[in-house]
Scaffold this motif. Structure first.
Motif, mmCIF file in Angstrom:
data_model
loop_
_atom_site.group_PDB
_atom_site.id
_atom_site.type_symbol
_atom_site.label_atom_id
_atom_site.label_comp_id
_atom_site.label_asym_id
_atom_site.label_seq_id
_atom_site.Cartn_x
_atom_site.Cartn_y
_atom_site.Cartn_z
ATOM 1 N N PRO A 129 -36.135 17.877 -26.956
ATOM 2 C CA PRO A 129 -35.533 17.757 -28.273
ATOM 3 C C PRO A 129 -36.242 16.432 -29.033
ATOM 4 N N GLY A 130 -36.726 16.537 -30.166
ATOM 5 C CA GLY A 130 -37.392 15.544 -30.880
ATOM 6 C C GLY A 130 -38.619 14.870 -30.230
ATOM 7 N N ILE A 131 -39.149 15.422 -29.470
ATOM 8 C CA ILE A 131 -40.178 15.007 -28.471
ATOM 9 C C ILE A 131 -41.709 15.708 -28.704
ATOM 10 N N ASP A 132 -42.475 14.904 -29.179
ATOM 11 C CA ASP A 132 -44.005 15.670 -29.580
ATOM 12 C C ASP A 132 -45.024 15.200 -28.412
ATOM 13 N N LEU A 133 -45.950 15.812 -27.893
ATOM 14 C CA LEU A 133 -46.847 15.272 -27.171
ATOM 15 C C LEU A 133 -48.124 15.496 -27.673
ATOM 16 N N TYR A 134 -49.120 14.244 -27.734
ATOM 17 C CA TYR A 134 -50.548 14.579 -28.164
ATOM 18 C C TYR A 134 -51.318 13.893 -27.314
ATOM 19 N N SER A 135 -52.501 14.462 -27.300
ATOM 20 C CA SER A 135 -53.481 13.771 -26.494
ATOM 21 C C SER A 135 -54.710 13.471 -27.570
ATOM 22 N N MET A 136 -55.422 12.335 -27.277
ATOM 23 C CA MET A 136 -56.589 12.027 -27.922
ATOM 24 C C MET A 136 -57.865 11.795 -27.109
ATOM 25 N N ARG A 137 -58.973 12.038 -27.719
ATOM 26 C CA ARG A 137 -60.157 11.635 -26.909
ATOM 27 C C ARG A 137 -60.695 10.238 -27.401
ATOM 28 N N GLN A 138 -60.750 9.244 -26.481
ATOM 29 C CA GLN A 138 -61.283 8.127 -26.933
ATOM 30 C C GLN A 138 -62.640 7.539 -26.469
ATOM 31 N N PRO A 139 -63.510 6.920 -26.986
ATOM 32 C CA PRO A 139 -64.850 6.444 -26.332
ATOM 33 C C PRO A 139 -64.595 5.715 -24.850
ATOM 34 N N THR A 474 -65.802 10.642 -23.256
ATOM 35 C CA THR A 474 -64.606 10.039 -23.626
ATOM 36 C C THR A 474 -63.590 10.233 -22.622
ATOM 37 N N LYS A 475 -62.376 9.692 -22.730
ATOM 38 C CA LYS A 475 -61.232 9.798 -21.688
ATOM 39 C C LYS A 475 -60.059 10.202 -22.638
ATOM 40 N N THR A 476 -59.176 10.777 -21.934
ATOM 41 C CA THR A 476 -58.103 11.668 -22.678
ATOM 42 C C THR A 476 -56.699 10.606 -22.407
ATOM 43 N N LYS A 477 -56.445 10.245 -23.580
ATOM 44 C CA LYS A 477 -54.847 9.482 -23.492
ATOM 45 C C LYS A 477 -53.939 10.536 -24.071
ATOM 46 N N THR A 478 -52.824 10.677 -23.456
ATOM 47 C CA THR A 478 -52.070 11.466 -23.827
ATOM 48 C C THR A 478 -50.427 10.561 -24.331
ATOM 49 N N VAL A 479 -50.031 10.807 -25.265
ATOM 50 C CA VAL A 479 -48.761 10.202 -25.707
ATOM 51 C C VAL A 479 -47.757 11.191 -25.912
ATOM 52 N N THR A 480 -46.597 10.824 -25.286
ATOM 53 C CA THR A 480 -45.142 11.632 -25.490
ATOM 54 C C THR A 480 -44.273 10.580 -26.204
ATOM 55 N N ALA A 481 -44.144 11.256 -27.618
ATOM 56 C CA ALA A 481 -43.233 10.378 -28.382
ATOM 57 C C ALA A 481 -41.827 10.991 -28.678
ATOM 58 N N ARG A 482 -40.805 10.314 -28.621
ATOM 59 C CA ARG A 482 -39.544 10.807 -29.271
ATOM 60 C C ARG A 482 -39.365 10.022 -30.318
ATOM 61 N N TRP A 483 -38.537 10.811 -31.340
ATOM 62 C CA TRP A 483 -37.908 10.246 -32.586
ATOM 63 C C TRP A 483 -36.487 10.835 -32.649
#
Ligand code: NAD
Length: 499
Positions: A129-139, A474-483
């Motif tokens: 509920p209200g939660i999105d996950l995104y992952s990014m590739r960072q150097p 790159t390394k992966t960072k995954t963000v779990t965000a709730r609004w």
């Protein structure tokens, strides 16, 4: 005597160690330049400056970084002949082969022009509920490339393209035997718009390599070279907590089935075993005919083809099939291995040991050498010769030929020549080798696929170039965000009564 340099912070920098290695003209045996061998302090300083430059480069958006790769690609094309000549001058390979060396590196830069699409992350909408996950590739930060002598343009480009377009800074330590091309490429990258310090070319030997491996700022090491050094570098880098992928040597087998087109198989064997004097990690060094008739048919076709090969200096232009070996030591080693083949009972069909060329008597040449009746216990079978030597191992069945290939400790490339799709599919599915050719002798994958061997031909994870390279750098960072919900409805003005 020309004194070569390092390339630090966007300029050529003289070496400060007082130690140098000789760079030869392999066709004449003369020393043509000396290359400085960096100290530990010089390496550490180059790394520190790279770390500073990397911060801004990582913040530069991926598309702008890709535009630097576009300009770099254009400049490589414009300077193709100059770069090919630089390759051939120090390596000794023919000019067409020098151009191929640059071209196969350029193709990786072409993929890096589209790096933004490979660096995209992943997204899950409404994971809760209200939660999105995104992952990014960072150097990763500062990474290192340590490269061999045999592809002075291609392999540095395989390293620098993906690493830099992914937002890293790179310390490149090219082979001390063919160091000039890396500096020329670094200068073109600067002209293409790369900020100073993002690519540092440090020349050196084991001391410089160990300094890279022990430097805490260096996050990853991409190595290409011989198997013992690959294994050593993998171990030391990994125990220092670095990401490492280390590609090693090879002993590539080509199976020839009785139904194969024998002329095409013979042409493929000559080119892939003798091209570049056999100094390719994807060279075919073992011919594996199935059945006596197939073996005899190959001998009949290969001997005249091999005897017709023209060996000489790259300066003879397109009229040469291959050039000298890289050093006197390598020439002597290859001749010793040929001696051992004779002593251990193989049949020497063409003998390159006494090859000599007028005016180039001190060059590091070995003539084309073809052995029949080689067995797996012989040194010429067990060792990676890295010279113009083809060993033929006769087998009685497809299964025996497949087992021979699979039992070999190396697993870089292999090939099968056959007219039967079922045999070809079976081979491709079962063989424990990383790159497989079907009626194709040197199956180096195109740049948007990926390159890597199995078994003792590679240590570590992920392949070179293609999508794997972008994962490696790159390394992966995954963000779990709730609004939380409610804000968009606006403020409440009525005094809420208890229900
Ligand atoms: P090499 O192992 O001698 O040198 C490779 C790099 O390692 C060079 O930069 C060199 O300075 C450094 N080095 C050498 N000895 C070292 C030591 N003791 N400690 C630390 N660093 C050291 O290899 P080479 O002779 O330049 O290249 C030929 C080899 O590379 C062959 O075995 C060939 O099969 C292999 N190769 C593999 C691939 C692949 O992708 N698998 C591609 C090309 C070449």
């Amino acid at each position: 005597m020309e004194e070569l340099t390092h390339y630090i912070n966007g300029q050529r920098v003289k070496g400060g160690s007082g130690r140098f290695a000789d760079v030869y003209n392999p066709a004449t045996g003369e020393v043509q330049a000396k290359v400085p061998l960096a100290t530990i302090e010089e390496v550490n300083e180059a790394v520190a400056k790279a770390a500073e430059a990397q911060v801004g480069w990582a913040r530069t958006n991926p598309q702008r970084r890709a535009r630097v790769m576009m300009a770099f690609g254009r400049l490589i094309n414009e300077n193709m002949d100059m770069l090919a000549e630089a390759v051939s001058r120090e390596h000794g390979k023919t000019l067409p082969d020098g151009r191929g060396d640059v071209q196969r590196g350029l193709e990786v830069i072409e993929v890096c022009m589209g790096a933004p699409s490979l660096l995209k992350g992943e997204f899950t909408n409404d994971g809760g509920p209200g939660i999105d996950l995104y992952s990014m590739r960072q150097p990763l930060g500062v990474v290192a490339g340590i490269t061999p002598f045999n592809f002075p343009a291609m392999i540095p480009l395989w390293k620098m393209g993906p690493a830099i377009s992914a937002g890293n800074a790179m310390i490149l330590k090219p082979s001390e035997r063919c160091p000039s091309t890396s500096i020329l490429l670094a200068e073109l990258l600067k002209e293409a718009g790369l900020p100073d310090g993002v690519l540092q070319v440090v020349n050196g030997d084991k001391l410089a390599v160990d300094a890279i491996l022990d430097n805490e700022t260096v996050q990853a090491v991409g190595f290409v070279g011989s198997t013992p050094i690959a294994q050593y570098i993998y171990g030391r880098a990994a125990s220092n907590g670095k990401r490492a992928q280390c590609f090693g040597g090879a002993k590539n087998h080509m199976i020839v089935m009785p139904d194969a087109d024998m002329d095409k198989a013979a042409d493929a064997l000559v080119g892939s075993s003798m091209g570049a004097a056999g100094e390719r990690c994807m060279a075919i060094s073992v011919a594996v005919p199935v059945g006596e008739k197939t073996a005899d048919a190959l001998v009949e076709r290969l001997v005249p083809r091999i005897e017709a090969l023209k060996v000489g200096p790259y300066t003879a232009g397109d009229d040469v099939d291959y050039g000298p070996l890289i050093t006197k030591a390598s020439q002597e080693r290859v001749k010793r291995l040929i001696d051992s083949g004779v002593e251990q009972g193989a049949t020497l069909l063409t003998d390159g040991r006494d090859f000599s060329l007028q005016g180039y008597e001190n060059g590091f040449f070995v003539g084309p050498t073809y052995f029949d009746n080689v067995t797996p216990d012989m040194d010429i079978y067990k060792e990676e010769i890295f010279g113009p030597v083809l060993s033929q191992v006769r087998t009685n069945s497809y299964e025996e030929a497949l087992k021979l290939t699979m039992d070999n400790e190396y697993g870089n490339g292999t090939s099968i020549f056959t007219a039967d799709g079922d045999t070809a599919r079976d081979f491709a599915n079962r063989v424990n080798v990383g790159m497989v050719g079907i009626n194709f002798p040197i199956p180096v994958p195109l740049s948007y696929h990926t390159f890597g061997g199995w078994k003792k031909s590679a240590f570590g994870d992920l392949n070179q170039y293609g999508p794997d390279a972008f994962r490696f750098y790159t390394k992966t960072k995954t963000v779990t965000a709730r609004w939380f919900s409610g804000i968009k409805e606006g403020g409440e003005f009525a005094f809420k009564a208890m229900e």
